[in-house]
Design a protein around this motif. Structure first.
Motif, PDB file in Angstrom:
ATOM      1  N   GLN A   7       0.826  -1.212   0.000  1.00  0.00           N
ATOM      2  CA  GLN A   7       0.000   0.000   0.000  1.00  0.00           C
ATOM      3  C   GLN A   7       0.858   1.259   0.000  1.00  0.00           C
ATOM      4  O   GLN A   7       0.552   2.213  -0.721  1.00  0.00           O
ATOM      5  CB  GLN A   7      -0.938  -0.005   1.211  1.00  0.00           C
ATOM      6  N   ALA A   8       1.943   1.255   0.759  1.00  0.00           N
ATOM      7  CA  ALA A   8       2.838   2.413   0.795  1.00  0.00           C
ATOM      8  C   ALA A   8       3.495   2.616  -0.571  1.00  0.00           C
ATOM      9  O   ALA A   8       3.607   3.755  -1.055  1.00  0.00           O
ATOM     10  CB  ALA A   8       3.901   2.233   1.875  1.00  0.00           C
ATOM     11  N   ALA A   9       3.930   1.539  -1.201  1.00  0.00           N
ATOM     12  CA  ALA A   9       4.555   1.647  -2.519  1.00  0.00           C
ATOM     13  C   ALA A   9       3.550   2.145  -3.558  1.00  0.00           C
ATOM     14  O   ALA A   9       3.864   3.028  -4.373  1.00  0.00           O
ATOM     15  CB  ALA A   9       5.131   0.297  -2.942  1.00  0.00           C
ATOM     16  N   LEU A  10       2.346   1.595  -3.517  1.00  0.00           N
ATOM     17  CA  LEU A  10       1.315   2.020  -4.474  1.00  0.00           C
ATOM     18  C   LEU A  10       0.886   3.468  -4.228  1.00  0.00           C
ATOM     19  O   LEU A  10       0.571   4.191  -5.184  1.00  0.00           O
ATOM     20  CB  LEU A  10       0.127   1.069  -4.428  1.00  0.00           C
ATOM     21  N   ALA A  11       0.891   3.913  -2.975  1.00  0.00           N
ATOM     22  CA  ALA A  11       0.572   5.317  -2.673  1.00  0.00           C
ATOM     23  C   ALA A  11       1.617   6.238  -3.300  1.00  0.00           C
ATOM     24  O   ALA A  11       1.285   7.301  -3.844  1.00  0.00           O
ATOM     25  CB  ALA A  11       0.495   5.535  -1.168  1.00  0.00           C
ATOM     26  N   GLN A  12       2.874   5.835  -3.237  1.00  0.00           N
ATOM     27  CA  GLN A  12       3.939   6.635  -3.858  1.00  0.00           C
ATOM     28  C   GLN A  12       3.767   6.650  -5.385  1.00  0.00           C
ATOM     29  O   GLN A  12       3.955   7.683  -6.025  1.00  0.00           O
ATOM     30  CB  GLN A  12       5.306   6.068  -3.467  1.00  0.00           C
ATOM     31  N   GLN A  13       3.388   5.516  -5.960  1.00  0.00           N
ATOM     32  CA  GLN A  13       3.137   5.465  -7.398  1.00  0.00           C
ATOM     33  C   GLN A  13       1.965   6.384  -7.778  1.00  0.00           C
ATOM     34  O   GLN A  13       2.016   7.104  -8.779  1.00  0.00           O
ATOM     35  CB  GLN A  13       2.821   4.034  -7.834  1.00  0.00           C
ATOM     36  N   ALA A  14       0.917   6.359  -6.955  1.00  0.00           N
ATOM     37  CA  ALA A  14      -0.258   7.200  -7.227  1.00  0.00           C
ATOM     38  C   ALA A  14       0.112   8.680  -7.179  1.00  0.00           C
ATOM     39  O   ALA A  14      -0.386   9.475  -7.993  1.00  0.00           O
ATOM     40  CB  ALA A  14      -1.373   6.888  -6.223  1.00  0.00           C
ATOM     41  N   GLN A  15       0.976   9.068  -6.258  1.00  0.00           N
ATOM     42  CA  GLN A  15       1.423  10.467  -6.185  1.00  0.00           C
ATOM     43  C   GLN A  15       2.164  10.858  -7.454  1.00  0.00           C
ATOM     44  O   GLN A  15       1.967  11.943  -7.998  1.00  0.00           O
ATOM     45  CB  GLN A  15       2.314  10.692  -4.967  1.00  0.00           C
ATOM     46  N   TRP A  16       3.051   9.997  -7.941  1.00  0.00           N
ATOM     47  CA  TRP A  16       3.795  10.291  -9.161  1.00  0.00           C
ATOM     48  C   TRP A  16       2.834  10.394 -10.339  1.00  0.00           C
ATOM     49  O   TRP A  16       2.940  11.304 -11.157  1.00  0.00           O
ATOM     50  CB  TRP A  16       4.849   9.215  -9.416  1.00  0.00           C
ATOM     51  N   LEU A  17       1.894   9.458 -10.431  1.00  0.00           N
ATOM     52  CA  LEU A  17       0.927   9.490 -11.532  1.00  0.00           C
ATOM     53  C   LEU A  17       0.032  10.729 -11.465  1.00  0.00           C
ATOM     54  O   LEU A  17      -0.359  11.276 -12.503  1.00  0.00           O
ATOM     55  CB  LEU A  17       0.092   8.207 -11.528  1.00  0.00           C
ATOM     56  N   ALA A  18      -0.275  11.210 -10.258  1.00  0.00           N
ATOM     57  CA  ALA A  18      -1.061  12.441 -10.116  1.00  0.00           C
ATOM     58  C   ALA A  18      -0.268  13.645 -10.610  1.00  0.00           C
ATOM     59  O   ALA A  18      -0.839  14.604 -11.143  1.00  0.00           O
ATOM     60  CB  ALA A  18      -1.470  12.630  -8.653  1.00  0.00           C
ATOM     61  N   LYS A  19       1.031  13.597 -10.459  1.00  0.00           N
ATOM     62  CA  LYS A  19       1.900  14.685 -10.911  1.00  0.00           C
ATOM     63  C   LYS A  19       1.954  14.752 -12.437  1.00  0.00           C
ATOM     64  O   LYS A  19       2.167  15.819 -13.006  1.00  0.00           O
ATOM     65  CB  LYS A  19       3.303  14.444 -10.336  1.00  0.00           C
ATOM     66  N   TYR A  20       1.757  13.619 -13.112  1.00  0.00           N
ATOM     67  CA  TYR A  20       1.783  13.541 -14.573  1.00  0.00           C
ATOM     68  C   TYR A  20       0.465  12.941 -15.067  1.00  0.00           C
ATOM     69  O   TYR A  20       0.397  11.763 -15.438  1.00  0.00           O
ATOM     70  CB  TYR A  20       2.975  12.688 -15.040  1.00  0.00           C
ATOM     71  N   PRO A  21      -0.610  13.733 -15.069  1.00  0.00           N
ATOM     72  CA  PRO A  21      -1.949  13.193 -15.360  1.00  0.00           C
ATOM     73  C   PRO A  21      -2.139  12.662 -16.779  1.00  0.00           C
ATOM     74  O   PRO A  21      -3.077  11.907 -17.022  1.00  0.00           O
ATOM     75  CB  PRO A  21      -2.881  14.373 -15.082  1.00  0.00           C
ATOM     76  N   ALA A  22      -1.269  13.010 -17.709  1.00  0.00           N
ATOM     77  CA  ALA A  22      -1.409  12.489 -19.068  1.00  0.00           C
ATOM     78  C   ALA A  22      -0.698  11.155 -19.241  1.00  0.00           C
ATOM     79  O   ALA A  22      -0.845  10.494 -20.271  1.00  0.00           O
ATOM     80  CB  ALA A  22      -0.849  13.503 -20.076  1.00  0.00           C
ATOM     81  N   LYS A  23       0.046  10.754 -18.244  1.00  0.00           N
ATOM     82  CA  LYS A  23       0.846   9.529 -18.312  1.00  0.00           C
ATOM     83  C   LYS A  23      -0.031   8.310 -18.070  1.00  0.00           C
ATOM     84  O   LYS A  23      -0.874   8.302 -17.186  1.00  0.00           O
ATOM     85  CB  LYS A  23       1.933   9.610 -17.246  1.00  0.00           C
ATOM     86  N   LYS A  24       0.200   7.265 -18.848  1.00  0.00           N
ATOM     87  CA  LYS A  24      -0.501   5.991 -18.661  1.00  0.00           C
ATOM     88  C   LYS A  24       0.493   4.963 -18.136  1.00  0.00           C
ATOM     89  O   LYS A  24       1.699   5.157 -18.241  1.00  0.00           O
ATOM     90  CB  LYS A  24      -1.105   5.519 -19.978  1.00  0.00           C
ATOM     91  N   ALA A  25      -0.030   3.890 -17.578  1.00  0.00           N
ATOM     92  CA  ALA A  25       0.849   2.858 -17.023  1.00  0.00           C
ATOM     93  C   ALA A  25       0.251   1.480 -17.267  1.00  0.00           C
ATOM     94  O   ALA A  25      -0.965   1.320 -17.375  1.00  0.00           O
ATOM     95  CB  ALA A  25       1.053   3.077 -15.524  1.00  0.00           C
ATOM     96  N   THR A  26       1.152   0.516 -17.343  1.00  0.00           N
ATOM     97  CA  THR A  26       0.764  -0.891 -17.428  1.00  0.00           C
ATOM     98  C   THR A  26       1.271  -1.577 -16.169  1.00  0.00           C
ATOM     99  O   THR A  26       2.420  -1.370 -15.768  1.00  0.00           O
ATOM    100  CB  THR A  26       1.386  -1.568 -18.667  1.00  0.00           C
ATOM    101  N   ILE A  27       0.424  -2.367 -15.577  1.00  0.00           N
ATOM    102  CA  ILE A  27       0.820  -3.132 -14.394  1.00  0.00           C
ATOM    103  C   ILE A  27       0.995  -4.578 -14.833  1.00  0.00           C
ATOM    104  O   ILE A  27       0.057  -5.207 -15.334  1.00  0.00           O
ATOM    105  CB  ILE A  27      -0.206  -2.997 -13.261  1.00  0.00           C
ATOM    106  N   GLU A  28       2.228  -5.075 -14.668  1.00  0.00           N
ATOM    107  CA  GLU A  28       2.575  -6.423 -15.084  1.00  0.00           C
ATOM    108  C   GLU A  28       2.475  -7.371 -13.896  1.00  0.00           C
ATOM    109  O   GLU A  28       3.104  -7.135 -12.871  1.00  0.00           O
ATOM    110  CB  GLU A  28       4.012  -6.465 -15.614  1.00  0.00           C
ATOM    111  N   GLY A  29       1.698  -8.432 -14.039  1.00  0.00           N
ATOM    112  CA  GLY A  29       1.585  -9.439 -12.990  1.00  0.00           C
ATOM    113  C   GLY A  29       2.499 -10.616 -13.288  1.00  0.00           C
ATOM    114  O   GLY A  29       2.583 -11.079 -14.431  1.00  0.00           O
ATOM    115  N   HIS A  30       3.205 -11.093 -12.246  1.00  0.00           N
ATOM    116  CA  HIS A  30       4.164 -12.194 -12.404  1.00  0.00           C
ATOM    117  C   HIS A  30       3.950 -13.236 -11.311  1.00  0.00           C
ATOM    118  O   HIS A  30       3.427 -12.926 -10.241  1.00  0.00           O
ATOM    119  CB  HIS A  30       5.596 -11.666 -12.304  1.00  0.00           C
ATOM    120  N   ALA A  31       4.419 -14.454 -11.597  1.00  0.00           N
ATOM    121  CA  ALA A  31       4.350 -15.545 -10.624  1.00  0.00           C
ATOM    122  C   ALA A  31       5.692 -16.289 -10.633  1.00  0.00           C
ATOM    123  O   ALA A  31       6.505 -16.106 -11.531  1.00  0.00           O
ATOM    124  CB  ALA A  31       3.217 -16.508 -10.988  1.00  0.00           C
TER     125      ALA A  31
END
Length: 177
Positions: free
Chosen positions: A87-111
């Protein structure tokens, strides 16, 4: 006869002397007085623009640098729940994404390597979706986020031990340029 043989030689010598005198008469003479030296100029030239240090703001390299490893979250065996560290890591990611609102992201799931290919693809998808849903709950527009599951196909650690498996059970956020 001697006279006629000397005549062309005399003419050539005369012509050479006359040419030398003519050229000497045309040479520049030093002026009596030199002009004053140029006055010092006081221009206020702007210094050259500073070259940016580090990655370009808003780039994937900037994201990775700002996250300092928190672009990746890790999961327990056969789990896809987002714990307090995640949650802390994702909160930091959300802050960065809020700073760049035109930026898109892909979340890669791994096992990790254990389990069937199909099982690990499904588990990777659940992990990517769990990270995406948490980012959306923090205010990131769902339209900016996509998910992909690689299952066990892209390990970061190649060992067949718990330490390697733990590194491979992850969700990684990658920004899209």
């Amino acid at each position: 006869m001697i006279r006629s043989a000397l005549k062309p030689a005399l003419q050539a010598t005369t012509l050479l002397v006359a040419s030398s005198l003519a050229l000497a008469a045309c040479s520049k003479k030093a002026p009596a007085e030199l002009p004053p030296p140029p006055a010092p100029t006081t221009t206020t030239e702007a210094p050259p623009p500073a070259t940016p240090q580090g990655p370009a703001p808003g780039s994937q390299a900037d994201f990775a640098q700002q996250m300092m490893g928190k672009d990746t979250i890790y999961f327990d065996t056969d789990k896809f729940n987002v714990d307090a560290d995640d949650q802390a890591a994702l909160a930091q990611q959300a802050q960065w994404l809020a700073k760049y609102p035109a930026k898109k992201a892909t979340i890669e799931g791994h096992a990790d390597e254990r389990g069937t290919r199909e099982y690990n693809l499904a588990l990777g998808e659940r992990r990517a979706n769990a990270a995406k849903n948490y980012l959306v709950s923090l205010g990131v527009d769902a339209g900016r986020l996509t998910t992909v599951s690689y299952g066990k196909e892209r390990p970061v650690a190649l060992g067949s031990d718990e330490a390697s498996w733990a590194k491979n059970r992850r969700a990684v956020t990658v920004t899209i340029d």
